[in-house]
Design a protein around this motif. Structure first.
Motif, PDB file in Angstrom:
ATOM      1  N   THR A   1       8.487   3.378  -4.838  1.00  0.00           N
ATOM      2  CA  THR A   1       8.035   3.207  -3.457  1.00  0.00           C
ATOM      3  C   THR A   1       7.585   1.771  -3.218  1.00  0.00           C
ATOM      4  OG1 THR A   1       7.263   5.498  -3.511  1.00  0.00           O
ATOM      5  CG2 THR A   1       6.528   4.135  -1.676  1.00  0.00           C
TER       6      THR A   1
ATOM      7  N   MET B   1       5.518  -1.172  -1.270  1.00  0.00           N
ATOM      8  CA  MET B   1       4.272  -1.387  -0.533  1.00  0.00           C
ATOM      9  C   MET B   1       4.219  -2.848  -0.105  1.00  0.00           C
ATOM     10  SD  MET B   1       3.012   1.702  -0.890  1.00  0.00           S
ATOM     11  CE  MET B   1       1.257   1.733  -0.586  1.00  0.00           C
TER      12      MET B   1
ATOM     13  N   TYR C   1       1.993   1.116   3.478  1.00  0.00           N
ATOM     14  CA  TYR C   1       3.410   1.433   3.618  1.00  0.00           C
ATOM     15  C   TYR C   1       4.026   0.543   4.697  1.00  0.00           C
ATOM     16  CZ  TYR C   1       2.158   5.712   1.096  1.00  0.00           C
ATOM     17  OH  TYR C   1       1.697   6.608   0.169  1.00  0.00           O
TER      18      TYR C   1
ATOM     19  N   LEU D   1       7.368   7.043   2.800  1.00  0.00           N
ATOM     20  CA  LEU D   1       6.162   7.401   2.055  1.00  0.00           C
ATOM     21  C   LEU D   1       6.404   7.493   0.555  1.00  0.00           C
ATOM     22  CD1 LEU D   1       4.825  10.203   4.415  1.00  0.00           C
ATOM     23  CD2 LEU D   1       4.046   7.835   4.291  1.00  0.00           C
TER      24      LEU D   1
END
Length: 445
Positions: free
Chosen positions: A176, A178, A184, A201
């Protein structure tokens, strides 16, 4: 004055005889993943000890309380209320009723509906939480892309990612992204002609630990639409809960008939290659620059040339490895540098390099071939040249001549032990003569 207190006490007693519990909900037919508000009003009734029949069929998300006192035309009304935010545990019909020590509320009939959308996403005119995974059978050893995206077409007052996905018997590598603040990243997108905000997410690369049916529990979010009020804690907007879906995938075992040099690469791959030179000097290296890419799992493939070659010393090295999710599918690429240092001179052929893999599209084992190279090597090697059969007899004759010469030289050399004995003998003789001369000299005197 005393009469006023008596009247007030009388009114309280009179009003308490008309107590009531009133139960209400703002949605009697919510979907399985939709939250709703339930309100219990205790009118001149004691709310300290009560129970709710049927509450076991719901998740209690939150609870709040308030009280009010009204005097109208001498009539005192005491209202106490509890407000719950609930979400159903299962689909079907059920009822809700409040029961206290003295009375019962009205009965509310609830009909919990299935989500209108049968896919992994939970659609809402304003919000959407989508679990993205390919809808097909997978194979053991294959890497699988999984994403969870949230989109909103309205302003949001409050947002919480209250539960992350759970993958149970599946290994996961989270990738993921960031931003610099640890948040996010948000992206503007268009949904059905309307501008929306998209937030990724969760991004993960999955790999099943065994074959068979696997279960993935999707994540869950809580979102409250902004109603324009300020400050926000006065808002009466009901939270919306999205997600918490069960996703089933089927993982098949690899078919029989694996090649002997199969490297457990599952998924289609392709190659791009180039050679550094056609001609080198002895002691230099010719280098293969190779990039493999595709959906096949290349992470464990560190050695390209599996077998030793008597004509070369070979050094494999991995320069870079990257993996990502592209259009909902797993993708990776790996670059190699393979150095071939020759042991001979002349024209030497570097053989083809073959990599076996299982193609999940054709469902067959296939072979990727990287073409070899013929290299011209100049110079003189510092090792014995490979002898051709016709040269063997003449070389043996030369070897015999050399041995004879060595024997002649060996016979002409003096023996060091004989020379030493000769010198010692001369010394002893001289010493003996000296002794005789000295005795003779003494006798003469």
């Amino acid at each position: 004055m005393k009469n006023k207190y008596i009247i007030l006490i009388f009114l309280l007693i009179f009003q308490s005889s008309f107590s009531e519990i009133f139960l209400s909900v703002n949605n009697e037919k919510p979907s399985i993943n939709e939250s709703f508000r339930m309100n219990i009003e205790f009118i001149n009734s004691d709310k300290d000890d009560y129970k709710i029949d049927g509450i076991e069929n719901f998740h209690i998300i939150s609870k709040g309380s308030q009280s009010s006192y009204n005097m109208i035309n001498g009539d005192l009304t005491i209202k106490k209320s509890d407000t719950y935010i609930l979400k159903a545990k299962s689909i079907g019909k059920t009822t809700l009723q409040v029961v206290s020590k003295k009375e019962k509320s009205n009965v509310i009939s609830m009909d919990i509906l299935e989500n209108e959308n049968s896919n992994n996403s939970i659609l809402n005119p304003k919000f959407n939480l989508e679990d993205i995974i390919e809808s097909r059978n997978f194979y053991f050893g294959e890497k699988i892309a999984f994403e969870e995206k949230f989109t909103s077409t309205v302003g949001i007052e409050r947002f919480e990612y209250i539960k992350r996905p759970n993958f149970n018997e599946i290994s996961v590598k989270e990738i993921t992204k960031m931003d610099a603040r640890g948040s996010y990243p948000q992206k503007r997108v268009m949904i059905n002609g309307r501008e929306a905000v998209e937030i990724v997410l969760f991004e993960g690369i999955l790999e099943a630990n065994s074959s068979g049916e696997k279960n993935i529990e999707g994540g869950q979010v809580m979102v409250v639409e902004s109603d324009g009020q300020y400050p926000s804690f006065f808002s009466t907007t009901t939270p919306v809960y999205l997600g918490d879906k069960n996703i089933k995938i089927n993982v098949l075992p690899l078919p029989e008939g694996q090649p002997s040099n199969f490297k457990n690469i599952v998924g289609k791959i392709k190659s791009e290659s180039s050679w550094s030179s056609d001609s080198i000097s002895y002691g230099e290296a010719v280098t293969l620059n190779l990039k493999l890419s595709g959906v096949g799992n290349l992470e464990q493939l560190d050695k390209i040339v599996a077998l030793a070659d008597p004509k070369f010393t070979i050094y494999d090295s991995v320069k870079e490895y990257k993996e990502s999710i592209v259009d909902g599918k797993f993708y990776n690429e790996k670059t190699y540098e393979v150095a071939f240092i020759p042991k001979l001179t002349g024209k030497v052929k570097i053989p083809d390099i073959k990599i076996n893999y299982f193609n999940t599209e054709s469902k067959t084992y296939e072979e990727l071939v990287i073409k070899g190279k013929e290299v011209n090597i100049s110079g003189t090697p510092n090792m014995q040249k490979v002898i051709e059969p016709q040269e063997a007899e003449s070389n043996n004759k030369l070897e015999k001549v050399e041995l004879k010469l060595l024997e002649v030289e060996k016979q002409s050399n003096p023996n060091p032990y004989k020379l030493l004995s000769f010198i010692l003998g001369i010394v002893c003789l001289l010493e003996f003569l000296v002794i005789i001369v000295m005795k003779f000299w003494k006798t003469k005197k």
